[in-house]
Design an enzyme around this catalytic site. Structure first.
Site, PDB file in Angstrom:
ATOM      1  N   TYR B 171       0.837  -1.203   0.000  1.00 52.74           N
ATOM      2  CA  TYR B 171       0.000   0.000   0.000  1.00 52.74           C
ATOM      3  C   TYR B 171       0.867   1.246   0.000  1.00 52.74           C
ATOM      4  O   TYR B 171       1.249   1.750   1.056  1.00 52.74           O
ATOM      5  CB  TYR B 171      -0.870   0.039   1.264  1.00 52.74           C
ATOM      6  N   LYS B 204      -0.831  -8.287  -2.785  1.00 54.02           N
ATOM      7  CA  LYS B 204      -2.163  -7.717  -2.676  1.00 54.02           C
ATOM      8  C   LYS B 204      -2.056  -6.214  -2.851  1.00 54.02           C
ATOM      9  O   LYS B 204      -1.303  -5.551  -2.133  1.00 54.02           O
ATOM     10  CB  LYS B 204      -2.740  -8.073  -1.303  1.00 54.02           C
TER      11      LYS B 204
END
Lengths: 304, 304, 304, 304, 304
Positions: B171, B204
């Site tokens: 992220y 992810k």
């Protein structure tokens, strides 16, 4: 074993047979085998600049297998890359070319005046992936260079004990250096000296310019009239600064350049006593045919 | 062993049989078993946002057993959570679904421009709880990302040696990125590349927007005309940025969204060559019947 | 083994028999043995506030043996203290009451906006002193909470492997929280959730007020109409926030209070599904007869 | 074994026989052997203040052997010094007097508001030099006291396991304390409590004044009317603050003082239940004859 | 074994036979063998000042073998250098002269008020390269001296256990010291005392001037009338400050000086009870014939 290689290995007599063996593997691989010269393909641009800036100019290069094959097909001495790239492909190409695992990396997603990098892989990773060497980048001139030198000490010591060659990328940077100063001759030579003293077996520096950046050093260069007008002279000075030629010094050119400029640099490296080139973006950011043509010409220059 | 799974496992040939086995366990579990696609239920919101914001919309979700059962009943591939959640329920549901122990976490009780997170569990915890994988979140773009990358190196290396799969939540965040920049295509692709190079087996990321945030990268995207108008094209670019499809990339949507938007995203992920979804809040913040209906539809999309 | 205790131990099924045994020792000791409820005497005030502020109101309390005897005579479940206090008396009272060694402590000789504490004892100390548990205080909301969570991970992991119970004091504090915010319901519930996710077996929090401090959380409490007007409702919410009652949550009142207020709190804890109280200053800062009378009343409330 | 010594050793019953043996060696050595009282000669001034300020007033004291002989000739219980001093002389005087190796030290070449000190020797050093104890200085009240407490935890734990006695110099200092506050009664008592809780076997503090520095503590001293007008009362309070007399507390006077003041202090220490003195500069900064006369008088006071 | 050497070794009686043996090797090597005096050639300038400033005045000195031969041909007691220099040549000259591996180094590519240095080699490196000693530089007076002292503690302890001699370069520097203060007598003596207390076997300091820099110390020097008008008196004071002559103290002059000044210093060192010189730049920055002439004269002075 050629005389050229034997002479180089003699400079590393204090190292254990494991290190000598792996160093010989690099020197005796590819089209430059036995010449005492080497060309290495390094691919860590994806971490430093992001994937699109690195690979979009030649989309097949998004695939880590592309680089492996490029290095093999061009007959280079070794291929250097980061953990993920090697993990994805090392089994597939096992034993086809000597591998160097770059242990640290730095990204540009957060700007810093004094970059630091992170150690993202270990000597154990290098061993389990079948590498002959580890690579590590230092930024002499940055505020936290102490952390880098000490981290290098630890991985280099572990690598040598395991018989791995230690390759150090020495890039002076940091708040006290101007952009121009980073490639100044005195700064590049200083970076080569530091890498050598830190125990590097192979040292990678940028091609120095004729600029002199550090006032105290500049005075000495001028007083002593150290020759530095030509690239050949500058290479000679850098090699001299790396234990007087007792350590392998490789040069790189940086971003995509004019091919003729690259060839001229290779001539200067060869004539100045340099040991070869590390060519990354200049080779993988063009299509493979063009890349092989470029590398073929580089190899020829070093074969002379 | 289906061809789809075999083809994926081939990309991980450098890993030991322990890692391959656990990766196969995830790929071969649940309703998407054998398809090469996966949906994972992650529950770490309680740490990041506090219990009420996470579970009050659907109070049974305060109970860690709820999520375990939800993932099992929906036929998902794996369930990922934090130490306390798994300790409280792992014995009860032992062997019913592959488990991923998220090793680090971050809370919002103290605001920071550059979040860091803490490693709150270890590889040993993952092993004693019967997990097949560890999870770790990095924030590329933050000032202290070096600490994160180095901590990841240590746990990932230990995990791989123990045969565990390494899942990295990437992220990009931090002082140099605007809120919009955090999901810009170039930034998401950069984050995927970094996770891949750090040695992640499964990556992810958030669904990228068409925005381009980094000036140097933007220039390349425009010059090279990298297609990014549609979600499908953006997924394809991100997958390409993760070693050209050699690493499993999963996408998430973030806060509660319109279901149709979620399904559209799943179509884009599937059509762009993505490997599946991680769906947290969107599933556990509604009642169980509705959640199962949503997940059933998601599974169907990936089964096509 | 009573049903109440068996039911609690069932929530800890993932733990090894050593942890279960020591947890059972606490639950089955003293006048509340077998009830599933517990009262613990903690004495670390001398470190936090200095000796005179802690013990001058009841001078016999300067002596560490005083507290040991108080906990034994009152029939409490366990006695928790710091290294020096236990070293001075553990041999004398060996085997008379379960012991908890608080591993970290914080003093007020240097004021800080974001307190950190120091780990002043180890799991080995707890073992050599015959303890059944370790204790550790975290301050969620402080700038350096990462260091605390990671230190807790290390000692908790070592403790669990050695069969010791892990008790976490969770006290949200720090620059971003007002004094009132530290005991706000949303903040206390968040702290309980974090402690649970960090792997605590027993969680100690302060009695929450009806105040809501975090704007994003407040919105949820109001939208979802989470009941929090009475102390009983607030206890129920905190217990729910600690894995829906799967972890033992204990409450404390803080500085010397009106006894009736204390008894009212105990009723609320009991009625809200709390597991008991930790009572320090309120018991040892009065003379022993008065302290025993107070504790007797507390025990009676929890026995109902 | 006298009753006085046996009574003291009883307070350390939780320690292993190695620690008890070495503690007995200190208590049973020299002219105060068996009295339960002790005088220790500490010499670390050369590090803290530099050699000339420490030794020029009595030049033979530049020689580390001088101090060894002084402690032996005066019949003291133990001699405490830093690594270099003991390395230079420990073999020569092996077995003649119990030795304490001070493990950390602080110099004044760089001024700091919050001094920190460095650990300059280890428990292994203490063992190889034949010491019975280690010494460690903490500065409660300084910003980085956490580092000191944690370093002390590590060396103390290692020392105890090796059967060594742990002596802690507790000197509250730091930005939040005035010069006068450093020796205020409440602050000294707080420092003694902290050292005791950190697991010190012997605690060394400065003689407290009647000043009260911390507002919250001052209120308690006044409300509770804690007697502190005389030095004897203050000593009694400090000893009470160190686990109610269960830990050996020693006092020092600081810079060269009037001898009568020193003797008066010794009387107060004795009458207030203190265990003795640590006398450094006051003894070695005068000629040896005068030093022996001073120490003889001190011994006589404690023998009464 | 001469009486002079035996007398010196007697000061190190607490050390193990390994350390005594290696210390004897230094004292009994070269033209000063057996005299109790020594001259050491140190070459670490390339790291501190860069290669050109260090070696351009005498280009053969770029080669690490040059220094090895210079030290051997001049009949010096030992040769001290950094990792890379010794790795490149230690095998070639194995057994010809005692070697000291300097473990830390500092570069000037990034200016700092309080320099710190990095540990760039380990005790293991010293052992595998056949060294008799390790060297380490401390900067007393700098803000982070704690890190240096603690790093020295670790390497010194490891070195002593392996039988290696510990040589400490003690150079007071840092924000609180003026340039003139760095070589003030009180500061140099303080630095020698600190090095001795840290456990150095051999201490290297700069020749002190008559300046007194620290106000508190100055007062003592003046009150006590410590003689310091002549270089001989100052050497005597520094030697006295290093455990009253129980530790070997060596002196250096710094940058290239007038030869007569150097010889005068050597006389002062000898007459003041100093143990010899460390001569770097003054010897290798002139041609070899001139260097041998200079060193020959230095040896003769110490032979008297």
């Amino acid at each position: 074993m050629t005389d050229q290689v034997r002479k180089i290995l003699d400079c590393y007599r204090s190292e254990n047979p494991g290190v000598l063996t792996n160093l010989a593997r690099i020197l005796n691989h590819g089209r430059l085998a036995g010449t005492g010269r080497m060309i290495i393909l390094p691919v860590d641009q994806g971490f430093e600049h992001g994937p699109a800036r690195s690979f979009a100019p030649n989309p097949p290069a998004y695939d880590p297998a592309y680089h492996f094959k490029l290095a093999i097909d061009a007959g280079l001495n070794a291929y250097a890359s980061l953990l993920g790239f090697l993990e994805a492909t090392a089994a597939e190409f096992a034993g086809e070319i000597p591998l160097i695992l770059k242990l640290n990396a730095h990204d540009l997603l957060h700007e810093e005046k004094d970059p630091l990098g992170a150690q993202i892989a270990s000597v154990s990773d290098a061993l389990r992936l079948g590498c002959v060497a580890i690579g590590y980048t230092i930024y002499p001139g940055t505020a936290e260079r102490r952390l880098q030198y000490e981290q290098l000490r630890e991985v280099a010591s572990e690598a040598k004990a395991a018989g791995l060659v230690v390759v150090v990328w020495s890039y002076p940077r940091g708040g006290g250096l101007s952009k121009e100063g980073e490639t100044a001759l005195d700064v590049i030579a200083y970076g080569a000296q530091i890498a050598a003293l830190l125990g590097a077996h192979i040292i990678k520096v940028k091609m120095p310019t004729a600029h002199l950046a550090l006032p105290d050093a500049k005075k000495v260069y001028e007083e002593m009239k150290i020759p530095h007008a030509t690239a050949t002279e500058r290479v000679r000075h850098v090699v001299q600064s790396a234990l007087n030629g007792r350590r392998i010094v490789l040069f790189s050119g940086g971003p995509k350049e004019d091919d003729e400029a690259l060839f001229a640099e290779a001539h200067a490296i060869r004539d100045g006593g340099g040991f070869g080139s590390i060519i990354g973006r200049n080779s993988f950011q063009r299509d493979k045919t063009a890349a092989l043509r470029l590398l073929d010409e580089m190899v020829r220059i070093y074969q002379e």
